[in-house]
Design a protein around this motif. Structure first.
Motif, PDB file in Angstrom:
ATOM      1  N   GLY A  23      20.448   0.524 -37.999  1.00 24.27           N
ATOM      2  CA  GLY A  23      21.020   0.170 -39.304  1.00 24.27           C
ATOM      3  C   GLY A  23      21.072  -1.339 -39.486  1.00 24.27           C
ATOM      4  O   GLY A  23      20.706  -1.862 -40.540  1.00 24.27           O
ATOM      5  N   GLY A  24      21.507  -2.031 -38.434  1.00 23.46           N
ATOM      6  CA  GLY A  24      21.597  -3.494 -38.498  1.00 23.46           C
ATOM      7  C   GLY A  24      20.221  -4.125 -38.718  1.00 23.46           C
ATOM      8  O   GLY A  24      20.070  -5.059 -39.508  1.00 23.46           O
ATOM      9  N   LEU A  27      19.190  -3.550 -42.261  1.00 22.36           N
ATOM     10  CA  LEU A  27      19.989  -4.388 -43.155  1.00 22.36           C
ATOM     11  C   LEU A  27      19.476  -5.836 -43.127  1.00 22.36           C
ATOM     12  O   LEU A  27      19.307  -6.471 -44.162  1.00 22.36           O
ATOM     13  N   LYS A  30      16.393  -6.206 -45.011  1.00 23.01           N
ATOM     14  CA  LYS A  30      16.545  -6.228 -46.472  1.00 23.01           C
ATOM     15  C   LYS A  30      16.821  -7.661 -46.952  1.00 23.01           C
ATOM     16  O   LYS A  30      16.360  -8.061 -48.016  1.00 23.01           O
ATOM     17  N   TRP A  39      11.465   0.052 -41.675  1.00 22.11           N
ATOM     18  CA  TRP A  39      12.003   1.165 -42.481  1.00 22.11           C
ATOM     19  C   TRP A  39      11.751   2.506 -41.819  1.00 22.11           C
ATOM     20  O   TRP A  39      12.364   3.506 -42.178  1.00 22.11           O
ATOM     21  N   LEU A  42      14.689   4.550 -40.545  1.00 19.90           N
ATOM     22  CA  LEU A  42      15.697   5.192 -41.398  1.00 19.90           C
ATOM     23  C   LEU A  42      16.009   6.636 -40.977  1.00 19.90           C
ATOM     24  O   LEU A  42      17.187   6.990 -40.826  1.00 19.90           O
ATOM     25  N   HIS A  45      18.082   6.456 -37.928  1.00 18.53           N
ATOM     26  CA  HIS A  45      19.421   5.962 -38.262  1.00 18.53           C
ATOM     27  C   HIS A  45      20.285   7.109 -38.799  1.00 18.53           C
ATOM     28  O   HIS A  45      21.426   7.301 -38.359  1.00 18.53           O
ATOM     29  N   ILE A  46      19.724   7.882 -39.721  1.00 15.19           N
ATOM     30  CA  ILE A  46      20.507   8.948 -40.357  1.00 15.19           C
ATOM     31  C   ILE A  46      20.860  10.044 -39.341  1.00 15.19           C
ATOM     32  O   ILE A  46      22.020  10.425 -39.195  1.00 15.19           O
ATOM     33  N   LEU A  49      23.238   8.877 -36.468  1.00 13.43           N
ATOM     34  CA  LEU A  49      24.635   8.614 -36.825  1.00 13.43           C
ATOM     35  C   LEU A  49      25.348   9.857 -37.351  1.00 13.43           C
ATOM     36  O   LEU A  49      26.475  10.152 -36.929  1.00 13.43           O
ATOM     37  N   LEU A  50      24.698  10.613 -38.246  1.00 12.55           N
ATOM     38  CA  LEU A  50      25.404  11.777 -38.796  1.00 12.55           C
ATOM     39  C   LEU A  50      25.602  12.880 -37.752  1.00 12.55           C
ATOM     40  O   LEU A  50      26.688  13.429 -37.601  1.00 12.55           O
TER      41      LEU A  50
HETATM   42  C1  HEM Z   1      28.659   6.525 -39.276  1.00 21.28           C
HETATM   43  C2  HEM Z   1      27.957   5.492 -39.720  1.00 21.28           C
HETATM   44  C3  HEM Z   1      26.758   5.588 -40.648  1.00 21.28           C
HETATM   45  C4  HEM Z   1      26.183   6.684 -41.248  1.00 21.28           C
HETATM   46  C5  HEM Z   1      26.581   8.157 -41.160  1.00 21.28           C
HETATM   47  C6  HEM Z   1      25.059   6.186 -42.028  1.00 21.28           C
HETATM   48  C7  HEM Z   1      24.220   6.985 -42.790  1.00 21.28           C
HETATM   49  C8  HEM Z   1      23.236   6.510 -43.604  1.00 21.28           C
HETATM   50  C9  HEM Z   1      22.459   7.317 -44.528  1.00 21.28           C
HETATM   51  C10 HEM Z   1      22.641   8.832 -44.758  1.00 21.28           C
HETATM   52  C11 HEM Z   1      21.584   6.508 -45.130  1.00 21.28           C
HETATM   53  C12 HEM Z   1      20.542   6.901 -46.178  1.00 21.28           C
HETATM   54  C13 HEM Z   1      21.121   6.593 -47.553  1.00 21.28           C
HETATM   55  C14 HEM Z   1      20.118   6.855 -48.653  1.00 21.28           C
HETATM   56  O1  HEM Z   1      18.921   7.037 -48.373  1.00 21.28           O
HETATM   57  O2  HEM Z   1      20.529   6.877 -49.813  1.00 21.28           O
HETATM   58  C15 HEM Z   1      21.760   5.180 -44.607  1.00 21.28           C
HETATM   59  C16 HEM Z   1      21.045   4.066 -44.997  1.00 21.28           C
HETATM   60  C17 HEM Z   1      21.225   2.819 -44.471  1.00 21.28           C
HETATM   61  N1  HEM Z   1      22.166   2.417 -43.547  1.00 21.28           N
HETATM   62 FE1  HEM Z   1      23.536   3.598 -42.707  1.00 21.28          FE
HETATM   63  N2  HEM Z   1      24.971   4.822 -41.876  1.00 21.28           N
HETATM   64  C18 HEM Z   1      25.980   4.420 -41.042  1.00 21.28           C
HETATM   65  C19 HEM Z   1      26.256   3.129 -40.613  1.00 21.28           C
HETATM   66  C20 HEM Z   1      25.466   2.032 -40.891  1.00 21.28           C
HETATM   67  C21 HEM Z   1      25.645   0.692 -40.347  1.00 21.28           C
HETATM   68  C22 HEM Z   1      26.770   0.302 -39.382  1.00 21.28           C
HETATM   69  C23 HEM Z   1      24.660  -0.104 -40.860  1.00 21.28           C
HETATM   70  C24 HEM Z   1      24.364  -1.553 -40.649  1.00 21.28           C
HETATM   71  C25 HEM Z   1      24.727  -2.241 -39.592  1.00 21.28           C
HETATM   72  C26 HEM Z   1      23.849   0.727 -41.735  1.00 21.28           C
HETATM   73  C27 HEM Z   1      22.740   0.304 -42.447  1.00 21.28           C
HETATM   74  C28 HEM Z   1      22.007   1.076 -43.310  1.00 21.28           C
HETATM   75  C29 HEM Z   1      20.898   0.574 -44.109  1.00 21.28           C
HETATM   76  C30 HEM Z   1      20.379  -0.866 -44.144  1.00 21.28           C
HETATM   77  C31 HEM Z   1      20.413   1.673 -44.841  1.00 21.28           C
HETATM   78  C32 HEM Z   1      19.248   1.654 -45.825  1.00 21.28           C
HETATM   79  C33 HEM Z   1      19.838   1.398 -47.217  1.00 21.28           C
HETATM   80  C34 HEM Z   1      18.737   1.363 -48.278  1.00 21.28           C
HETATM   81  O3  HEM Z   1      18.071   2.391 -48.476  1.00 21.28           O
HETATM   82  O4  HEM Z   1      18.575   0.318 -48.872  1.00 21.28           O
HETATM   83  N3  HEM Z   1      24.370   2.004 -41.726  1.00 21.28           N
HETATM   84  N4  HEM Z   1      22.780   5.199 -43.667  1.00 21.28           N
END
Ligand code: HEM
Length: 138
Positions: A23-24, A27, A30, A39, A42, A45-46, A49-50
């Protein structure tokens, strides 16, 4: 703490570190573009984490603290809970590897198999936990 809880909670912590790292990186990418290929992280990441972090932590703690039985095995159907743990992690890796890109034709099959494994994990853990969910003294 029972062995399964220790495994599940430790695994969930590892998934948390990996998932937050991906995720970091995304981010960062971006704000200051590093490489569009980032990318690809992604789906990892999903799922990490989930399911790997959140759901697995819940499963690990629930297996530990839900009410125990006074007769027979204290935590009921333990094999079913281990099955859920194995299916959950197999599913996470199948879906994540498919997200990174597999040879032609394998991607869709891996996603389907992974999602089925995750669904099996949810059902198996529900089957395990259901009889343990009861009011005190019941
Ligand atoms: C329990 C913690 C987290 C969960 C369950 C989670 C879940 C998700 C999900 C489901 C998406 C897809 C959203 C979409 O496509 O609309 C996403 C996108 C993303 N997440 Fe996380 N996330 C978590 C924590 C984090 C953290 C800590 C970071 C950064 C350090 C992060 C950075 C991002 C980024 C950059 C995206 C892409 C956003 C974009 O499409 O522009 N996430 N996350």
């Amino acid at each position: 703490m029972p062995r399964l809880s220790a495994w599940a909670i430790r695994a969930s912590l590892i998934y948390m570190i990996l998932g937050f790292t991906f995720g970091g990186l995304m981010l960062w990418n971006k704000g200051i573009p590093l490489d569009p290929l980032l990318w690809r992280f992604l789906p990892l990441h999903i799922d990490f984490l989930l399911f790997g972090w959140v759901l697995q932590l819940i499963i690990g703690v629930a297996f530990w603290i839900l009410p125990r039985f006074s007769r027979g095995t204290q935590r009921g159907n333990i094999k079913m809970a281990w099955f859920a743990f194995l299916m959950l992690n197999t599913g996470i890796w199948l879906v994540s590897l498919a997200g990174l890109g597999l040879p032609n034709g394998l991607t869709q099959s891996a996603i389907l198999a992974g999602r089925l494994a995750e669904a099996a994990a949810v059902l198996a853990f529900t089957f395990h936990a259901w009889p343990r969910v009861k009011a005190a003294g019941a």
